[in-house]
Design an enzyme around this catalytic site. Structure first.
Site, PDB file in Angstrom:
ATOM      1  CG  ASP A 157      -1.914   1.138   1.199  1.00 25.84           C
ATOM      2  OD1 ASP A 157      -2.975   0.962   0.594  1.00 25.84           O
ATOM      3  OD2 ASP A 157      -1.617   2.204   1.773  1.00 25.84           O
ATOM      4  CG  LEU A 158       1.584   3.224  -3.593  1.00 26.99           C
ATOM      5  CD1 LEU A 158       1.510   4.086  -4.837  1.00 26.99           C
ATOM      6  CD2 LEU A 158       2.960   2.613  -3.476  1.00 26.99           C
ATOM      7  CG  ASP A 200      -3.072   3.626  -2.467  1.00 25.15           C
ATOM      8  OD1 ASP A 200      -4.117   2.975  -2.257  1.00 25.15           O
ATOM      9  OD2 ASP A 200      -2.553   4.359  -1.611  1.00 25.15           O
TER      10      ASP A 200
END
Length: 561
Positions: A157-158, A200
């Site tokens: 996960d960004l 994302d």
């Protein structure tokens, strides 16, 4: 020397002949497909003419037809025979064209079906396999997973991606995702499958791992790969990546359970900070369930505006005169009771609602502060995540205009960490705000990583001495030396100073002796709701100390940032 004659390999010769024939057929088909329809019609007519000539020549059809027509002249069948001749050629042309059109249509349909299947299993933005492909791949890999040939599932996960979208728009956000996908694809080991799950969120399936060193090394490479900013045109975007890891068969052999546990490891990684990795551990289920429950409660609380500002006074030592109030976020959940600000503020930053929450608190604080005596200042904290948004300065000025609160009565507190993380944006934002009359204070001075030259490049109005130094006054020589150095620096640059976390008269006396003029802490008052401000002002004038509320101290020490 005797030469022995070996018979030829019939099968090999036959196979070679088949390849030659296939090649000739393909060339013929490609050549025919490239011809124009009019040319094809002319060729078909010519072929039909040749066929008719050959048939007629071998069977003497012309004399026979002539004799038949002469014998039955009264039937007048000449026109009929000619019509059959023309129709047969036309039918041949029509049949060929129709067969060719059907072949083209079937080819196009097959291509469309293949493309549809590809699109259904791939992400159109990044070109990576999608969630459907992920589920299929993981199910297939788990069929061959054993204790000696394990499978790792990494959920990614960004960190900070929402801030990129908010600051620069979805076009830049999309380009960042594409660049991220390309960068990560380049470091995948053989056999690993890298996929985009949605938004994302990404995933990696690594089959046939022999030890935990394999996914650990991969996770570290992932973190290192995004350490450098992404250059999108003239814009530089910066994101981190959190990594959660689950291992089959030890963490489960059911695909859904395995993914769920990798997700829970990801939650723990993100809770520990930016660009962290974590393996799933027993006991995480309960922890993450509580974390998810807090997230849901927090979203509802922000939507219902249940998180409110409390106010702690800043006091001038001379005469115990109140000069300002610092706004501190407070949330009492129906389910969890009082929630520590350092917890729910961090969660708000991670789930992308910190800007909404910050704007709500500032708006309410400005409305409350309008009722105070005009000489009192409102101090308000801006977090590092909020400061990544280049529009925050304009939003703050819009809130001031909306509430009618004077910019000259607002003092924004920014930490060293926020400045270092976002130096250029911080300079732009603080410049906008100072030009409008807003004062800027450097909060938690001495606890970050800013250099003195960086700090001096900003025009601060105040330095706040961190409570960690004040707490050790009189206990160790180093803290006393640091406090004196900060006070000397502030005096040299004509900056005001405020000491945080003053709890007893000994600390107050030490600060006053070293030249500090203002402070805040439990010695003077706890943070109170807006409804108690007037009575608090009266108590402070009469030198009455307000005892701290029955919430653990660390829950009182955090602000909106």
């Amino acid at each position: 020397m005797h030469f022995i004659h070996k018979p030829p390999n019939v099968r090999a010769l036959s196979h070679g002949s088949s390849l030659v024939r296939s090649s000739l057929v393909r060339r013929a088909r490609n050549g025919i497909a490239s011809l124009r329809p009019a040319t094809l019609d002319a060729i078909i007519i010519s072929i039909c003419g040749v066929i008719i000539f050959v048939v007629e020549h071998n069977n003497d059809l012309a004399p026979k037809l002539f004799q038949f027509a002469t014998d039955h002249e009264e039937w007048e069948i000449d026109n009929f025979i000619f019509s059959i001749f023309v129709l047969s050629i036309g039918f041949a042309i029509f049949s060929y064209r129709r067969v060719r059109e059907l072949a083209i249509e079937m080819k196009a349909r097959r291509s469309a079906e293949l493309e549809a299947k590809k699109l259904a299993r791939h992400d159109p933005l990044t070109g990576l396999p999608n969630r459907r492909f992920f589920v299929e791949t993981l199910g297939e890999v788990l069929l061959t997973t054993t204790a000696d040939s394990r499978t790792a599932v990494l959920m990614l996960d960004l960190d900070g991606f929402k801030s990129v979208n908010d600051a620069y728009g979805h076009a830049v956000g999309d380009r960042t995702l594409i660049e991220f996908a390309q960068r990560i694809s380049g470091i995948m080991r053989a056999g690993a499958v890298f996929m985009r799950i949605g938004g994302d969120e990404f995933a990696v399936v690594v089959p046939n791992i022999k030890s935990l060193d394999d996914p650990t090394a991969l996770a570290r490479r992932l973190v290192a790969a995004v350490a450098e900013p992404f250059l999108i045109g003239q814009i530089s975007t910066s994101v981190g990546v959190g990594v959660g890891i689950a291992i089959a068969p030890s963490d489960g052999m059911n695909p859904e359970i395995l993914v769920q546990r990798a997700d829970r490891a990801l939650y723990r990684a993100k809770a520990e900070g930016r660009s962290r990795m974590h393996f799933f551990e027993p006991g995480m289920d309960a922890h993450v369930e509580r974390r998810v429950a807090i997230e849901n409660e927090l979203r509802a609380a922000v939507a219902a505006k249940l998180i409110v500002p409390y106010y702690q006074p800043v006091v001038a030592f001379e005469g115990r005169r109140t000069v300002a109030f610092e706004a501190l976020a407070r949330w009492k959940s129906n389910k969890f009771g009082w929630v520590a600000p350092d917890l729910f503020i961090t969660v708000a930053e991670e789930i992308g609602i910190i800007s909404e929450l910050g704007d709500q608190l500032l708006r309410q604080a400005c409305l409350d502060a309008r009722e105070w005596p005009p000489e009192l200042t409102l101090a308000f904290n801006i977090s590092a995540v909020q400061l990544r948004d280049p529009t925050i300065g304009l939003r703050i000025l819009a809130i001031l205009a909306e509430t009618g609160f004077s910019p000259r009565r607002l003092e924004l507190e920014i930490t060293e960490t926020a400045l270092v993380d976002n130096l250029k944006i911080a300079q732009t934002v603080t410049g906008q705000l100072r030009q409008a009359g807003v004062r800027i204070a450097l909060d938690d001075f001495g606890t970050g990583y800013a250099t003195l030259s960086q700090l001096l490049s900003f025009k601060f109005d105040r330095i706040k001495i961190d409570r960690s130094f004040v707490d050790r006054l009189g206990k160790d020589k180093e803290s006393t030396t640091i406090v004196r150095a900060v006070l000397g620096l502030a005096n040299g640059f004509d900056l005001e100073t405020t000491a945080e976390g003053i709890e007893n008269d000994e600390q107050l006396a030490s600060l006053k002796a070293d030249g500090c003029l203002e402070g805040q802490g439990y010695l003077f008052s706890k943070a109170v709701p807006a409804s108690e401000i007037q009575s608090l002002l009266g108590n402070l004038k009469s030198n009455k100390k307000i005892v701290a509320e029955s919430i653990p101290r660390d829950r009182l020490s955090q602000s909106t940032g």
